[in-house]
Design an enzyme around this catalytic site. Sequence first.
Site, mmCIF file in Angstrom:
data_model
loop_
_atom_site.group_PDB
_atom_site.id
_atom_site.type_symbol
_atom_site.label_atom_id
_atom_site.label_comp_id
_atom_site.label_asym_id
_atom_site.label_seq_id
_atom_site.Cartn_x
_atom_site.Cartn_y
_atom_site.Cartn_z
ATOM 1 N N GLU A 69 -28.796 -2.436 11.093
ATOM 2 C CA GLU A 69 -30.008 -1.751 10.505
ATOM 3 C C GLU A 69 -31.142 -2.552 10.673
ATOM 4 O OE1 GLU A 69 -29.934 -0.291 6.391
ATOM 5 O OE2 GLU A 69 -31.953 0.564 6.604
ATOM 6 N N ASP A 89 -24.416 -1.846 8.153
ATOM 7 C CA ASP A 89 -25.725 -1.663 7.129
ATOM 8 C C ASP A 89 -25.250 -2.558 5.972
ATOM 9 O OD1 ASP A 89 -27.627 -0.949 5.308
ATOM 10 O OD2 ASP A 89 -27.212 1.276 5.516
ATOM 11 N N ILE A 91 -27.059 -3.590 3.578
ATOM 12 C CA ILE A 91 -27.142 -2.960 1.970
ATOM 13 C C ILE A 91 -27.720 -1.388 2.281
ATOM 14 C CG2 ILE A 91 -28.261 -2.887 -0.321
ATOM 15 C CD1 ILE A 91 -29.165 -5.618 0.082
ATOM 16 N N ASP A 92 -26.496 -0.677 1.899
ATOM 17 C CA ASP A 92 -26.783 0.609 1.763
ATOM 18 C C ASP A 92 -27.091 1.185 0.242
ATOM 19 O OD1 ASP A 92 -26.997 3.144 3.476
ATOM 20 O OD2 ASP A 92 -25.191 3.795 2.158
ATOM 21 N N THR A 94 -30.785 0.750 -0.443
ATOM 22 C CA THR A 94 -31.751 -0.389 -0.738
ATOM 23 C C THR A 94 -32.443 -0.049 -1.823
ATOM 24 O OG1 THR A 94 -31.544 -1.110 1.396
ATOM 25 C CG2 THR A 94 -33.434 -2.054 0.266
ATOM 26 N N ASP A 219 -25.503 4.148 8.192
ATOM 27 C CA ASP A 219 -25.345 4.545 6.982
ATOM 28 C C ASP A 219 -23.915 5.312 6.944
ATOM 29 O OD1 ASP A 219 -28.037 4.016 6.029
ATOM 30 O OD2 ASP A 219 -28.586 5.683 6.901
HETATM 31 C C1 IPD Z 1 -30.283 5.068 2.830
HETATM 32 C C2 IPD Z 1 -29.323 5.402 1.781
HETATM 33 C C3 IPD Z 1 -29.614 6.901 1.073
HETATM 34 C C4 IPD Z 1 -30.086 7.833 2.363
HETATM 35 C C5 IPD Z 1 -30.960 7.194 3.278
HETATM 36 C C6 IPD Z 1 -30.312 6.188 3.884
HETATM 37 P P1 IPD Z 1 -30.258 2.239 3.140
HETATM 38 O O1 IPD Z 1 -29.771 3.779 3.585
HETATM 39 O O2 IPD Z 1 -28.046 5.741 2.733
HETATM 40 O O3 IPD Z 1 -28.787 7.469 0.430
HETATM 41 O O4 IPD Z 1 -30.595 9.038 1.839
HETATM 42 O O5 IPD Z 1 -31.159 8.367 4.340
HETATM 43 O O6 IPD Z 1 -31.565 5.450 4.731
HETATM 44 O O7 IPD Z 1 -31.970 2.546 3.633
HETATM 45 O O8 IPD Z 1 -30.508 2.040 1.802
HETATM 46 O O9 IPD Z 1 -29.706 1.425 4.232
#
Ligand code: IPD
Length: 282
Positions: A69, A89, A91-92, A94, A219
């Site tokens: 990412e 990813d 940190i999913d 963030t 993700d």
């Molecule tokens: C996000 C999370 C969130 C989702 C966003 C993603 P990130 O990933 O998964 O639940 O709604 O579309 O971008 O940015 O925290 O790695």
Amino acid sequence: MADWTDCLNFGIRVAKEASEVVLSALQQKKEVNLKSSPADLVTETDQRVEKILISAIRKQFPQHRFIGEESVAAGERVQLTDCPTWIIDPIDGTVNFVHRFPFVAISIAFTVNKQTEFGIVYSCVEDKLFHAQRGRGAFLNREPLHTSGQEDISRCVVVTEIGAERDDLALSTMTSNIFRLLKLPVHGVRALGTAAVDMCQVATGGADAYYHIGMHCWDIAASAIIVQEAGGVVMDTDGSEFDMMSRRVIAASSSAVANRIAQVIQAFPCCRDDEDPHELRL
Ligand code: IPD
């Protein structure tokens, strides 16, 4: 058939090690920067954890490729080839991490010939390790996982997210999708703030379905195989075959539930992950 168990075990080990960095940073003050929208955040920890993971994996498997990412945010292109590729990813969730809302995950998928061989989702605060290997089942902390098998949409808990897309069309589409599902009715709609952990709820049977438009391949690549190996169905929101680059996904306990959601929800346009938004399409 090649056996990628060594890679899987190595991925689990580095994910657990990297989670120590996430957990200690969770308590500290963070410098937060914006990416594509006011809800698309990045911290120094996201970047640091991605570097830790990639450098450890690269040292062990120097021929392998990566889609990460934060590397993509820094300008790398998303190119999924037939080579062994780790999709990361760091940190999913963030936004959750920034606010200390306790659902943050490290998500790692591994593909060969563009097919996912295994997925790892480590929900750091909960200390829950989800993993699945193609043809070998899905597990939570090494215990087998099974979806609910629910076929009746009116008895479903459905998980979704209002993601980072905040233009009027995206927002009105996402909110009207929730309205239409609630009117079916479904039992409830939930959101944990991390697509990876949301989708793993379907694998546990705690939720019956998940859908999302606008998230990225890093993700959901790992959790997609976890849902499939737990007996669930993963598809595009238009009912076609799942394509991790399309930025659209439905994951469900059964085809009946997945198809019903595909009939009800609408998508808004998103640039594919493997498409350069600056390139002209002729
Ligand atoms: C996000 C999370 C969130 C989702 C966003 C993603 P990130 O990933 O998964 O639940 O709604 O579309 O971008 O940015 O925290 O790695």
